[in-house]
Design a protein around this motif. Structure first.
Motif, PDB file in Angstrom:
ATOM      1  N   ALA A 309       0.946  -1.197   0.085  1.00 27.17           N
ATOM      2  CA  ALA A 309      -0.223   0.033  -0.233  1.00 27.17           C
ATOM      3  C   ALA A 309       0.796   1.132   0.081  1.00 27.17           C
ATOM      4  N   LEU A 310       0.511   2.158  -0.885  1.00 18.69           N
ATOM      5  CA  LEU A 310       1.226   3.394  -1.088  1.00 18.69           C
ATOM      6  C   LEU A 310       0.245   4.453  -1.036  1.00 18.69           C
ATOM      7  N   ILE A 311       0.362   5.589   0.053  1.00 16.99           N
ATOM      8  CA  ILE A 311      -0.453   6.422   0.660  1.00 16.99           C
ATOM      9  C   ILE A 311       0.332   7.557   0.901  1.00 16.99           C
ATOM     10  N   GLY A 312      -0.073   8.765   0.429  1.00 20.48           N
ATOM     11  CA  GLY A 312       0.477  10.233   0.669  1.00 20.48           C
ATOM     12  C   GLY A 312       0.268  11.168  -0.333  1.00 20.48           C
ATOM     13  N   GLU A 313       0.591  12.444   0.418  1.00 20.48           N
ATOM     14  CA  GLU A 313       0.710  13.683  -0.853  1.00 20.48           C
ATOM     15  C   GLU A 313       1.681  14.574  -0.235  1.00 20.48           C
ATOM     16  N   PRO A 314       1.914  15.421  -1.139  1.00 20.37           N
ATOM     17  CA  PRO A 314       3.036  16.384  -0.821  1.00 20.37           C
ATOM     18  C   PRO A 314       2.872  17.357   0.283  1.00 20.37           C
ATOM     19  N   LEU A 318       4.575  10.432   3.233  1.00 20.60           N
ATOM     20  CA  LEU A 318       4.334   9.224   2.522  1.00 20.60           C
ATOM     21  C   LEU A 318       4.391   7.983   3.276  1.00 20.60           C
ATOM     22  N   VAL A 319       3.466   7.304   3.193  1.00 26.78           N
ATOM     23  CA  VAL A 319       3.185   6.029   4.232  1.00 26.78           C
ATOM     24  C   VAL A 319       3.207   4.895   3.080  1.00 26.78           C
ATOM     25  N   ILE A 320       4.216   4.009   3.690  1.00 27.15           N
ATOM     26  CA  ILE A 320       4.507   2.816   2.550  1.00 27.15           C
ATOM     27  C   ILE A 320       4.202   1.520   3.674  1.00 27.15           C
ATOM     28  N   GLU A 321       3.280   0.719   3.289  1.00 26.92           N
ATOM     29  CA  GLU A 321       2.914  -0.665   3.889  1.00 26.92           C
ATOM     30  C   GLU A 321       2.999  -1.915   3.131  1.00 26.92           C
ATOM     31  N   VAL A 322       4.135  -2.755   3.526  1.00 22.72           N
ATOM     32  CA  VAL A 322       4.268  -4.069   2.847  1.00 22.72           C
ATOM     33  C   VAL A 322       3.997  -5.220   3.902  1.00 22.72           C
ATOM     34  N   PHE A 365       2.225  -9.948   9.184  1.00 19.34           N
ATOM     35  CA  PHE A 365       3.640  -9.335   9.313  1.00 19.34           C
ATOM     36  C   PHE A 365       3.469  -8.044   8.384  1.00 19.34           C
ATOM     37  N   GLU A 366       3.785  -6.959   9.224  1.00 15.68           N
ATOM     38  CA  GLU A 366       3.613  -5.793   8.367  1.00 15.68           C
ATOM     39  C   GLU A 366       5.114  -5.075   8.423  1.00 15.68           C
ATOM     40  N   VAL A 367       5.665  -4.359   7.555  1.00 15.39           N
ATOM     41  CA  VAL A 367       6.639  -3.413   7.338  1.00 15.39           C
ATOM     42  C   VAL A 367       5.862  -1.945   7.188  1.00 15.39           C
ATOM     43  N   ARG A 368       6.058  -0.923   7.938  1.00 21.71           N
ATOM     44  CA  ARG A 368       5.169   0.100   7.769  1.00 21.71           C
ATOM     45  C   ARG A 368       6.238   1.321   7.868  1.00 21.71           C
ATOM     46  N   ALA A 369       6.373   2.195   6.927  1.00 22.39           N
ATOM     47  CA  ALA A 369       7.376   3.240   6.976  1.00 22.39           C
ATOM     48  C   ALA A 369       6.661   4.594   6.755  1.00 22.39           C
ATOM     49  N   VAL A 370       6.976   5.757   7.539  1.00 23.51           N
ATOM     50  CA  VAL A 370       6.322   6.653   7.391  1.00 23.51           C
ATOM     51  C   VAL A 370       7.438   7.838   7.119  1.00 23.51           C
ATOM     52  N   ILE A 371       7.457   8.698   5.897  1.00 29.18           N
ATOM     53  CA  ILE A 371       8.602   9.612   5.534  1.00 29.18           C
ATOM     54  C   ILE A 371       7.868  10.676   5.208  1.00 29.18           C
TER      55      ILE A 371
END
Length: 377
Positions: A309-314, A318-322, A365-371
């Motif tokens: 899942a790729l979610i976000g806006e300028p 940016l949220v990345i979930e695998v 099992f989730e890898v979640r990054a918030v950038i």
């Protein structure tokens, strides 16, 4: 243990001290002005011999020698004692007190005992004061210079040690960084190759077209991995200054990662909610996060359903979930570097974001990054 900057015992200095004292004792014997000269010469030799012990017992020996020297008024003993004490003592007040004692020991006998030496009365006091002052000043200068040189040498040694430690730390950091780059570049594609080869192995009845398609995918993946590996090794060897350390992926490469995994037979769904252009630097970080997440799925959760899942806006983030469903009883013989998650954690943190990984309440099992996603200027 000697203090930093303390005088060191040297043989030539001891010989010089004895030579000077013996010369003065001989002078006292040659120039006989009273019946006490032989006695004075003998005591001068005794005091000169005692000076050889000044390195170990200088704190009490040198003042005692000054007092005893009042009986013979040996000029060489007076100068050596004052100079030696001044070069060893770090307390200026104590040095001045010993200098005053030296003046008294050298001048008072000449004031009280007529014929006790070559200097008489006030003249003897002035001469003794000048000699003692010159000896003490020279000794204090020598002591200060030695201490300064010792301090500079110590600082130089500390700087050298610190530089060596910094260089070793830099080498370790560089090795770790290169290992992470190698892992990011190679691990994902090699795991795909292993996955595709394993599919051919367990499905011997595949049609010729399917075998050709899988073999072509294996060849393409291996060629890409080899090319990227060659770029990294070229940088390490210095084969071109402008060669990038690693491939520079774009946002389209992030989407392509998912498509490549789907072609390899992984059940992975892509939920892409990104409509705005993603900056290259942010895209590279996102690429590594998705790459590491899919690589771990290839290795450890092959037969489970996964999603990206790729979610976000300028201006926001940016949220990345695998994630994938936790496998039951599945094992793999693919080796793990045990540094992939650590590597992407470093990347995300450096970009100002946060990353979490682990099981969730819904059995995944989730890898979640918030950038952070900066606004284009």
């Amino acid at each position: 243990m000697d203090e930093p900057g303390a005088p060191r015992r040297q043989r030539w200095q001891e010989v010089l001290v004895l030579a000077v004292v013996v010369a003065e004792a001989i002078t006292q014997l040659v120039v006989v002005t009273s019946p006490y000269e032989p006695w004075r010469a003998a005591l001068t030799l005794v005091l000169g011999t005692a000076l050889l012990l000044r390195h170990r017992h200088w704190r009490w020996l040198l003042p005692v020698l000054l007092v005893l020297n009042a009986a013979v008024m040996a000029l060489s003993v007076l100068i050596i004692v004052v100079y030696s004490f001044a070069t060893r003592s770090h307390h200026r007040l104590l040095t001045l007190l010993v200098a005053a004692l030296a003046v008294a020991a050298g001048a008072v006998p000449s004031l009280l005992w007529v014929g006790a030496g070559p200097y008489m009365g006030i003249t003897g006091l002035v001469v003794s004061t000048l000699i003692v002052a010159a000896s003490a000043a020279t000794g204090m200068y020598t002591s200060t210079r030695r201490a300064l040189l010792a301090q500079l040498q110590k600082r130089a040694e500390q700087a050298e040690s610190g530089r060596a430690a910094a260089e070793e730390q830099a080498r370790r950091a560089e090795r770790t960084r290169i290992a992470r780059e190698m892992h990011d570049i190679v691990a994902h594609k090699i795991s795909l190759v292993a996955l595709q080869a394993g599919a051919l192995e367990v499905n011997p009845n595949l049609e010729r077209s399917q075998v050709q398609q899988s073999a072509g995918l294996i060849r393409q993946t291996a060629t890409t991995a080899l090319s990227e590996l060659r770029e990294v090794l070229g940088v390490l060897r210095g084969d071109g200054e402008e060669a990038p350390l690693a491939p520079q992926p774009t946002w389209e490469d992030v989407r392509r990662l998912v498509a490549t995994s789907q072609d390899a037979g992984i059940s992975v769904d892509l939920f892409d909610f990104i409509d705005d252009p993603v900056p290259d630097q942010l895209a590279r970080t996102a690429y590594r996060v998705v790459q590491e997440g899919l690589t771990n799925i290839h290795k450890h959760a092959l037969h489970t359903k996964a999603r990206v899942a790729l979610i976000g806006e300028p201006g926001i983030e940016l949220v990345i979930e695998v994630s994938n469903v936790l496998p039951k009883g599945f094992t793999t013989d693919l080796p793990g570097a045990r540094m992939g998650l650590s590597g992407i954690e470093t990347r995300v943190t450096h970009a100002g974001g946060t990353i979490t990984s682990g099981p969730t309440d819904d059995g995944r099992f989730e890898v979640r990054a918030v950038i952070p996603w900066p606004t284009a200027t």
